[in-house]
Design an enzyme around this catalytic site. Structure first.
Site, mmCIF file in Angstrom:
data_model
loop_
_atom_site.group_PDB
_atom_site.id
_atom_site.type_symbol
_atom_site.label_atom_id
_atom_site.label_comp_id
_atom_site.label_asym_id
_atom_site.label_seq_id
_atom_site.Cartn_x
_atom_site.Cartn_y
_atom_site.Cartn_z
ATOM 1 N N GLN A 1 0.707 -1.211 0.043
ATOM 2 C CA GLN A 1 0.043 0.125 0.015
ATOM 3 C C GLN A 1 0.874 1.264 -0.095
ATOM 4 O O GLN A 1 1.780 1.134 0.486
ATOM 5 C CB GLN A 1 -0.982 -0.141 1.291
ATOM 6 C CG GLN A 1 -1.836 1.162 1.246
ATOM 7 C CD GLN A 1 -2.629 0.945 2.609
ATOM 8 O OE1 GLN A 1 -2.304 0.061 3.623
ATOM 9 N NE2 GLN A 1 -4.028 1.418 2.748
ATOM 10 N N THR B 1 0.792 -2.603 7.799
ATOM 11 C CA THR B 1 1.075 -3.994 7.816
ATOM 12 C C THR B 1 -0.325 -4.626 6.809
ATOM 13 O O THR B 1 -0.847 -5.347 7.410
ATOM 14 C CB THR B 1 1.145 -4.582 9.092
ATOM 15 O OG1 THR B 1 1.853 -4.145 10.035
ATOM 16 C CG2 THR B 1 0.878 -6.198 9.198
ATOM 17 N N HIS B 2 0.076 -4.051 5.568
ATOM 18 C CA HIS B 2 -1.139 -4.398 4.758
ATOM 19 C C HIS B 2 -0.411 -5.154 3.422
ATOM 20 O O HIS B 2 -0.312 -4.439 2.420
ATOM 21 C CB HIS B 2 -1.972 -3.210 4.196
ATOM 22 C CG HIS B 2 -2.637 -2.516 5.511
ATOM 23 N ND1 HIS B 2 -2.775 -1.272 5.515
ATOM 24 C CD2 HIS B 2 -3.075 -2.961 6.722
ATOM 25 C CE1 HIS B 2 -3.486 -0.757 6.902
ATOM 26 N NE2 HIS B 2 -3.353 -1.959 7.564
ATOM 27 N N ILE B 3 -0.395 -6.427 3.325
ATOM 28 C CA ILE B 3 0.284 -7.052 2.237
ATOM 29 C C ILE B 3 -0.715 -7.815 1.681
ATOM 30 O O ILE B 3 -1.729 -8.693 2.553
ATOM 31 C CB ILE B 3 1.587 -7.641 2.808
ATOM 32 C CG1 ILE B 3 2.280 -7.359 3.649
ATOM 33 C CG2 ILE B 3 2.033 -8.650 1.539
ATOM 34 C CD1 ILE B 3 3.292 -6.234 2.958
ATOM 35 N N GLN B 4 -0.847 -7.653 0.291
ATOM 36 C CA GLN B 4 -2.272 -8.607 -0.318
ATOM 37 C C GLN B 4 -1.797 -9.331 -1.262
ATOM 38 O O GLN B 4 -0.602 -9.278 -1.870
ATOM 39 C CB GLN B 4 -3.010 -7.500 -0.676
ATOM 40 C CG GLN B 4 -3.863 -6.485 0.268
ATOM 41 C CD GLN B 4 -3.275 -5.281 0.501
ATOM 42 O OE1 GLN B 4 -3.730 -4.359 1.186
ATOM 43 N NE2 GLN B 4 -2.002 -4.943 0.091
#
Lengths: 222, 587
Positions: free
Chosen positions: B346, B515-518
């Site tokens: 992000q 902590t936004h891993i997609q």
């Protein structure tokens, strides 16, 4: 078994202060009644601790703007951190191979633990604590770009502003400098008030709260 | 290897999605459910007395132990990847509750067009406007289908906010750009601290549309539809990287565990490290038979189950499928394979840092207390003449400043980094500094993906997960576009000095960026381009489901938790209403 080493804090510099001794018992001593307090060291030798204390005091000096690393006991804080899991890279990925000269955007890739970095770095500062302040500053300028200095600077800030339970920020001198109240449970009545004015509640450390009475700092982990 | 008595459902991972699925299936059916969590057990009552910045925020006490397992990172397929040896750009949680314990609580919905990103963008700007190396695609679900599930997730968490669009009616003071919602937020907005209030006033004066950040940190006492009650937030400022001391911030331990503890058919086993999903081949299809794991005594066991859920966060969901040999690993050169593709993070930048004359009392706050503007989000502004697509949200959050992290943030006019001059400047600036943040979309690219690292191993000798990731020109131009807007806002807030974000260069694995891993196990409407169908069911293994942000085809600008909970509810409904009656492909 290492020889028992101590760092002596002078009561005249930190008189009337609350210090957490090795077993975390709060210990208050007074300039009037005590000459000094001997804090047992966990990692440093006494000469090392004196150098670290002197260097931290140039990074965060005691001056007209207020107390600094000396009064906050930063050297005691760093000693405990290095003796604990952080100092020995307990929670770091340390599998080989280690690559050298890697770009900063991949983070520290070295093999050396914080303990190792300190022990090596301190070898270049022999006799540092005996130098006059201006010469100490020159010496630090020479090592400003080293990993050792960046760790020392970072750890100095930590030791100034950590909860006193970790050995630094003695008597919350760091928090008082910046008006930080510590782990204050409720700001409900104040959070949308005091606009444009300093609101500075009296600081309270974790061990002084009923909830934090049993808090066990990570550096005490085996 | 010992084989344990079979259960109906095994769920890998005891965070938000795993525990929500356990609670839904366990309470709506008589199925026996076992949740396997590799970290330690946690309860909401563990948190009072842990407000210690050093251990929790600096030494990140609640995160995964990297000495056991980490990821490796590189910028392109040619580089040799290096391990993330200490925490950097993201902080994966561990233990019961997972990252849902130490999140900030920011809970927006995604914009409606995010779910149809490919179709809508092509429709408006033509396929030529898409970056040549993009791999963006539609989700296989629309916002209208998601709306009831968003509402359910918001009610479960008790989100505090102000609606900006109730069934098409725009409401000033809320986010007028949001997708339609069927009802007002469950609780009123949080209090707005000084710094965020300054931002709101400045944004309004500049003609923007500020609104309070939707928060899972309750503004008032609340009882959710499950009958779980939580108290109001005290604004102590210890949210991110901490568990909530008073249970005001919604966490799996305070919203789901009380219900799970009442159910005899749901068990949670902590200290259980799952290593493989075991499957068999029957006819043309595959069937998952259970999982193997090391239990808390270090013994490897096989847990048979009828239904298998992976709910162990983006990294481990993808890695477990790679290690288990389920699905075809993505090959960036040929474009073949689906497992591991569309890795996104992000865009997270401190667009402007503002230095004020007046003190801000920044120690007071809450993880999701703040003011946002969405005027530059998604496709809400015309991109015809701009060198990038999409956008993001500008925010002035008041999460509660803590001193170790924030001492020494200085304006460009201060050159010293230590000594008396530095100390004086840092003391002056300490409580007079605020950050205008930006969270923007990271598009999916063919060159950004996950696979297994050829060099580095975990504690069991299994290969680590490898990230190949970098920003595209789209993200760099987006950051360039938004930075002057943030500077203008900072000046309008009355800042005496400002500093700006230096620009996005290579992906920086050492700088914390949410902590936004997609991606990795993405959802979609075609098995050729996705790992799971729109009900998060594996295309090749119908009794295997994958939950969480690993199923997002790409990153929208907004934070992911609310959406991944809504998707979990949708899958739970499909399983209870359809799959259990007739186990087969749901799409």
């Amino acid at each position: 078994m290492r020889r028992r080493e101590f760092l002596t804090l002078s009561a005249t510099s930190i008189g009337g202060m609350l210090v957490y001794s090795l077993d975390r018992k709060p210990f208050r001593f007074f300039a009037q009644t005590e000459q000094s307090v001997r804090i047992p060291l966990r990692f440093f030798t006494q000469p090392e601790a004196l150098i670290v204390a002197a260097a931290a005091s140039r990074i965060f000096p005691s001056d007209e703007a207020g107390p600094g690393a000396q009064e906050a006991g930063v050297a005691v804080y760093i000693d405990r951190q290095l003796a604990g899991p952080w100092g020995r890279d307990r929670y770091r990925y340390t599998q080989e191979p280690f690559e050298e000269n890697t770009p900063a955007e991949f983070g520290y890739q070295g093999k050396a633990t914080p303990r190792h970095v300190y022990r090596e770095g301190l070898k270049d500062l022999k006799g540092f604590d005996q130098l006059p302040p201006a010469e100490q500053d020159n010496k630090l300028k020479q090592i400003e770009t080293t990993l050792f200095f960046s760790l020392l600077r970072r750890n100095t800030i930590e030791g100034m502003f950590c909860d006193p339970v970790h050995g630094g920020n003695i008597d919350m001198v760091g928090w008082q400098l910046i008006g930080y109240p510590g782990p204050r449970m409720s700001n409900y009545a104040d959070v949308d008030k005091h606009f444009g004015e300093a609101f500075r509640p009296k600081p309270v450390s974790l061990r002084e709260t009923p909830e934090g009475n049993n808090f066990r700092p990570s550096e005490d982990e085996e | 290897m010992k084989t344990l008595p079979a259960v109906d459902v095994v769920i890998v991972g005891g965070g938000w999605t795993g525990l929500l699925m356990a609670k839904e299936l366990g309470s709506r059916s008589g199925l026996s459910v076992a949740v396997l969590e590799r970290g330690k057990h946690r309860e909401s009552a563990d948190y009072p007395g842990t407000m210690d910045e050093l251990d929790y925020a600096v030494r990140v006490h609640m995160m995964q132990d990297l000495s056991l397992e980490t990821v490796t990172v590189r910028h392109d397929s040619i580089q040799r990847a290096l391990p993330m040896r200490q925490y950097g750009s993201f902080l994966p949680g561990t233990g019961v509750g997972g990252a849902g314990e130490h999140w900030n609580g920011i809970s927006p919905r995604f914009l409606p067009d995010c779910f149809e990103l490919f179709s809508r963008t092509v429709e408006k700007y033509g396929a030529k406007r898409l970056p040549a190396d993009h791999s963006i695609q539609d989700w296989g679900v629309t916002y209208d289908e998601m709306e009831p599930y968003y509402t359910r997730a918001e009610r479960m968490l008790g989100i505090s906010g102000k609606a900006g669009n109730i069934r098409g009616k725009k409401i000033v003071g809320g986010n007028i750009f949001e997708g339609w919602r069927s009802a007002e937020y469950p609780t009123s907005p949080t209090k707005i601290p000084y710094f965020s209030a300054l931002f709101g006033d400045a944004a309004k004066a500049l003609g923007y549309h500020p609104y309070p950040s939707p928060a899972a940190n309750l503004s008032e006492p609340y009882t959710n539809p499950d009958g779980v009650s939580r108290s109001a937030c005290f604004y102590c400022g210890f949210c991110e990287r901490f568990g909530c001391m008073v249970g005001a911030k919604a966490q799996p331990t305070n919203t789901l565990l009380p219900l799970i503890h009442e159910r005899k058919n749901i068990s949670i086993r902590s200290g259980a490290s799952v290593r493989r999903v075991i499957y068999g081949t029957a006819g043309s299809g595959k069937t998952a038979q259970g999982v193997t794991y090391f239990d808390d005594k270090g013994e490897e066991v096989f847990q048979p189950a009828e239904l298998v859920f992976l709910a162990s966060w983006t990294l481990n969901n993808t890695r477990l499928l790679l290690l288990s040999g389920i699905g075809e690993p993505y090959n960036a050169q040929s474009g073949k394979g689906t497992l591991g593709r569309n890795l996104t993070h992000q865009v997270s930048i401190g667009a402007a840092t503002a230095f004020f004359e007046k003190p801000l009392n920044r120690f007071m706050g809450s993880g999701a207390a703040g003011v946002c503007i969405s005027d530059f989000d998604g496709d809400l502004f015309d991109h015809s003449g701009l060198p990038f697509l999409r956008g993001g949200i500008l925010v002035a959050m008041s999460m509660g400043y803590r001193p170790i992290a924030n001492f020494g943030i200085l304006p460009p006019s201060v050159k010293a980094g230590w000594g008396s001059g530095w100390k004086k400047a840092a003391l002056e600036c300490y409580d007079r500094t605020g950050l205008i943040g930006f969270s923007g979309e990271h598009l999916a690219y063919k060159g950004n993906y996950m696979d297994l690292d050829p060099t580095y191993k975990d504690r069991f000798g299994d290969p680590l997960l490898r990230f190949t990731i970098n920003w595209g020109e789209n993200e760099r131009k987006m950051a360039e576009f938004v930075t002057p807007k943030a500077l203008e806002l900072a000046r309008a807030m009355g800042a005496k000095e400002v500093s700006s974000f230096p620009g996005l260069k290579n992906y920086d694995a050492n700088r914390y960026q949410f902590t936004h891993i997609q991606g990795g196990t993405i959802m979609g409407s075609s098995p050729d381009r996705s790992v799971v169908n729109p009900y998060l069911q594996h295309w090749q293994v119908p009794n295997l489901f994958v939950l969480g942000a690993s199923t997002f085809p790409q990153n929208p600008s907004a934070h992911p938790t609310l959406t991944l909970l809504a998707l979990t509810y949708r899958t739970a409904d499909a399983i209870v209403d359809r799959y259990l009656k007739s186990p087969s492909q749901l799409a």
